[in-house]
Scaffold this active site. Structure first.
Site, PDB file in Angstrom:
ATOM      1  CG  PHE A 152       2.336  49.498   3.860  1.00 17.73           C
ATOM      2  CD1 PHE A 152       1.728  48.647   5.588  1.00 17.73           C
ATOM      3  CD2 PHE A 152       3.411  48.435   3.394  1.00 17.73           C
ATOM      4  CE1 PHE A 152       2.576  47.400   5.890  1.00 17.73           C
ATOM      5  CE2 PHE A 152       3.633  47.398   3.542  1.00 17.73           C
ATOM      6  CZ  PHE A 152       3.399  47.244   4.773  1.00 17.73           C
ATOM      7  NE  ARG A 154      -0.838  58.381   5.664  1.00 14.46           N
ATOM      8  CZ  ARG A 154       0.333  59.031   5.788  1.00 14.46           C
ATOM      9  NH1 ARG A 154      -0.501  59.881   6.911  1.00 14.46           N
ATOM     10  NH2 ARG A 154       0.661  59.526   5.438  1.00 14.46           N
ATOM     11  CG  HIS A 254      -4.417  61.976  17.382  1.00 16.26           C
ATOM     12  ND1 HIS A 254      -3.621  63.079  17.906  1.00 16.26           N
ATOM     13  CD2 HIS A 254      -3.234  61.638  16.335  1.00 16.26           C
ATOM     14  CE1 HIS A 254      -2.323  63.292  18.160  1.00 16.26           C
ATOM     15  NE2 HIS A 254      -2.215  62.774  16.616  1.00 16.26           N
ATOM     16  CB  CYS A 263      -6.897  48.709   7.087  1.00 14.06           C
ATOM     17  SG  CYS A 263      -6.444  48.836   5.164  1.00 14.06           S
ATOM     18  CE  LYS A 266     -10.186  44.036   4.594  1.00 19.02           C
ATOM     19  NZ  LYS A 266      -8.544  43.450   4.621  1.00 19.02           N
TER      20      LYS A 266
END
Length: 438
Positions: A152, A154, A254, A263, A266
């Site tokens: 997970f 970013r 936002h 990510c 797909k």
């Protein structure tokens, strides 16, 4: 613990370096000699804040090694992580698992004792079952186990996300796998990171469900932004108003040009394919994908509008190319669809991105690449802010206005206050902020 990480892409390299920083003995394996040669020389194959220093530190003290030899990499390993690519297949959106299955077959032939084989790659439900079959059929040692441990991370904040995670998800079917992964992640227990043990199939689905939900929030607020423009409301204030509700939360609300990256595009497609295979309707996720695809293509229409409906012969400056700040990742970036549509309309495009140029140039033929924002603006009829890099947040707007041929700022990330832009002598068009300003 002795860990082997197969794949030195975004997930594999960040995870391997962080595991090594915890004190584990980590060997990263990749089939591409140039990547391994570069890493051995201290050159990173990706751009991620803090990664180069982390890799060099742990490689220097011997805890992090790199090789193209898989057998060498997994020798005496307690856990072997598969962190290879699972791109969407062209034509049908299914996750391409060929790299995962090829890795599993090689692992089976190279293992000398039982270990836990862990899928770190994002894979559809049931992939772990197939890996188990491949390992068994290709002679993996008795007792070898397969687990799912989705990432997970970013991009742009990956090291922090790994070391201070919201949660650690482990999908395992036996105590051996749970014990090994509990020990692998033990250093994070000091941070009180919650670790969730589930069945393997559940863990595989958690990753897809999480990304689909976040993508849904993005497409939702983008549609609200369109409504704000129609009724004269401000999406920034709407987002804050609903995000203060702790049942909703402010993140991923936002408004902008649509989601991109490695990510969400797909993974939403792969989830839809899994649902279709199982005969389960997923109309919400299907709509999210449709809304996002249409939105990225429609961003060029906003530029055309401010230029009086005509792109032919116009010069458009583009600030930011990567799908988000603090990464060089261009995969499914909104800038790609925007620029192609601008070029199809006859516009000349000049662009600048702080770190994404090397990745972007092969993907954007015909684009002129500049060295800074002010060069991009020089002679431009319109300037479009696509990616909200920090260095674009406090531009000298009067200087921008002075060097432009036109006077239009199209702010696709709502970085600027319209009043500040108007005072500088520019017109302003944002996202979800009512009619064209100026």
């Amino acid at each position: 613990m002795r860990i082997c990480m197969i794949g030195t892409g975004y997930v594999g390299l960040v995870s391997g370096a962080c595991f090594a920083d915890f004190g584990h003995d980590v060997t990263c394996v990749d089939k591409v000699p140039e990547k391994i040669e570069g890493l051995l020389a201290g050159r990173m194959p990706i751009w991620e804040p803090g990664l180069e220093a982390l890799v060099k530190h742990n490689a220097g003290n011997g805890r992090l090694k790199f090789t193209t030899d898989l057998a060498e990499g997994i020798r005496d390993a307690d856990a072997v992580f598969i962190a290879v690519g699972t791109p969407a297949r062209r034509g049908d959106g299914h996750a391409d698992l060929s790299f995962v299955y090829a890795a599993a077959k090689e692992i089976a032939g190279a293992l000398t004792r039982k270990a836990v084989i862990v899928t770190k790659s994002t894979v559809p439900v049931g992939t772990g079952d197939e890996i188990t079959r491949i390992l068994h059929e290709n002679g993996a040692p008795e007792g070898t186990s397969v687990a799912s441990n989705p990432e997970f991370l970013r991009e742009g904040a990956a090291i922090r996300d790994f070391k201070i995670p919201d949660r650690i998800v482990v999908g395992a079917e036996d105590e051996f796998a749970r014990d090994v992964l509990r020990e692998v992640y033990r250093p994070l227990f000091l941070n009180k990171a919650p670790i969730l043990f589930t069945g393997r199939r559940t863990a595989e689905l958690i990753k897809y469900a999480a990304n689909a939900f976040l993508a849904t929030k993005i497409s939702f607020i983008n549609e609200i932004a369109d409504l704000c423009e129609a009724v004269g409301a401000d999406v920034q204030e709407v987002s804050r108003g609903i995000g203060l509700d702790n049942r909703i939360g402010p993140k991923f609300l936002h408004a902008g040009p649509g989601y991109g990256g490695s990510c969400f595009p797909k993974d939403t497609l792969a989830l839809l394919q899994t649902a279709e295979k199982e005969g389960v309707g997923m109309r919400i996720v299907g709509s999210v994908v449709e809304v996002n695809d249409a939105r990225k293509a429609a961003m060029a229409d906003r530029v055309r509008d401010v230029l009086g409906g005509e792109l032919q012969g116009k010069k458009v400056g583009v600030l930011g190319l990567t799908f988000k700040p603090n990464t060089d990742d261009m995969r499914d970036a909104p800038s790609l669809a925007l620029i192609r549509r601008l070029q199809e309309g006859g516009a000349e495009v000049v662009a600048f991105d702080p770190v994404g140029r090397e990745q972007a140039e092969p993907m954007l033929p015909g684009v002129t690449f500049a060295e800074d924002a002010y060069t991009v603006a020089t002679g431009a009829d319109a300037l479009v802010l696509v990616t909200e890099w920090d260095e674009f947040r406090a531009l000298d707007l009067r200087r921008i206005a002075a060097v432009m041929r036109g006077n239009h700022l199209v702010d696709l990330r709502n970085v600027y206050e319209p009043s500040d832009v108007l005072r500088a002598g520019l017109t302003y068009r944002g996202i979800g902020r009512g009619e064209l300003q100026g």
